[in-house]
Design a protein around this motif. Structure first.
Motif, short mmCIF file in Angstrom:
data_model
loop_
_atom_site.label_atom_id
_atom_site.label_comp_id
_atom_site.label_asym_id
_atom_site.label_seq_id
_atom_site.Cartn_x
_atom_site.Cartn_y
_atom_site.Cartn_z
N ILE A 142 0.84 -1.18 0.00
CA ILE A 142 0.00 0.00 0.00
C ILE A 142 0.89 1.24 0.00
N CYS A 143 0.63 2.15 -0.94
CA CYS A 143 1.37 3.41 -0.99
C CYS A 143 0.96 4.28 0.19
N PRO A 144 1.92 4.73 0.99
CA PRO A 144 1.57 5.56 2.15
C PRO A 144 1.11 6.97 1.76
N GLU A 145 1.37 7.38 0.53
CA GLU A 145 1.00 8.73 0.09
C GLU A 145 -0.48 8.84 -0.25
N HIS A 146 -1.05 7.80 -0.90
CA HIS A 146 -2.44 7.91 -1.33
C HIS A 146 -3.27 6.66 -1.08
N SER A 151 6.54 -12.91 -2.26
CA SER A 151 5.17 -13.41 -2.34
C SER A 151 4.33 -12.77 -1.25
N ASN A 152 3.02 -12.84 -1.40
CA ASN A 152 2.10 -12.34 -0.39
C ASN A 152 2.01 -13.36 0.73
N THR A 153 2.48 -13.02 1.90
CA THR A 153 2.42 -13.91 3.04
C THR A 153 1.72 -13.21 4.18
N LYS A 154 1.33 -13.97 5.17
CA LYS A 154 0.68 -13.38 6.33
C LYS A 154 1.71 -12.64 7.18
N ASP A 155 1.29 -11.49 7.68
CA ASP A 155 2.11 -10.68 8.58
C ASP A 155 3.51 -10.42 8.04
N LEU A 156 3.59 -9.91 6.82
CA LEU A 156 4.84 -9.57 6.18
C LEU A 156 5.32 -8.23 6.71
N LYS A 157 6.52 -8.19 7.30
CA LYS A 157 7.06 -6.96 7.86
C LYS A 157 7.98 -6.29 6.85
N ILE A 158 7.70 -5.05 6.53
CA ILE A 158 8.49 -4.26 5.58
C ILE A 158 9.09 -3.09 6.33
N GLU A 159 10.41 -2.88 6.18
CA GLU A 159 11.08 -1.75 6.82
C GLU A 159 11.91 -1.01 5.80
N ASN A 160 11.67 0.29 5.68
CA ASN A 160 12.44 1.19 4.83
C ASN A 160 12.59 0.69 3.40
N PHE A 161 11.50 0.17 2.83
CA PHE A 161 11.48 -0.31 1.46
C PHE A 161 11.12 0.86 0.55
N VAL A 162 11.97 1.14 -0.44
CA VAL A 162 11.72 2.24 -1.37
C VAL A 162 11.15 1.66 -2.66
N ALA A 163 10.01 2.21 -3.08
CA ALA A 163 9.37 1.76 -4.32
C ALA A 163 8.82 2.97 -5.05
N GLU A 164 8.73 2.85 -6.36
CA GLU A 164 8.12 3.93 -7.14
C GLU A 164 6.66 3.60 -7.35
N CYS A 165 5.81 4.50 -6.93
CA CYS A 165 4.37 4.29 -7.03
C CYS A 165 3.90 4.66 -8.44
#
Length: 59
Positions: free
Chosen positions: A4-8, A20-34
């Motif tokens: 989920i994009c935190p901007e919109h 892959s989509n897993t349960k309770d996936l923890k993401i930290e400081n991941f940079v992505a282009e929306c």
């Protein structure tokens, strides 16, 4: 993997053989282009996915 994009609040799809989509996936400081807001965003949080692979941020 979808995040989920935190901007919109839109969905960002990240592709890769090891991701892959897993349960309770923890993401930290991941940079992505929306693709919607066309900006690089930093994604932090814990994500859970429903049976259709739609993400929701739980933390």
């Amino acid at each position: 993997m979808k995040l989920i994009c935190p901007e919109h609040g839109g969905t960002i799809e990240i592709v890769g053989a090891h991701i892959s989509n897993t349960k309770d996936l923890k993401i930290e400081n991941f940079v992505a282009e929306c693709p919607v807001c066309d900006e690089e965003v930093i994604i932090n949080g814990v994500f859970d996915y429903d049976e259709d692979g739609i993400p929701r941020q739980i933390i």
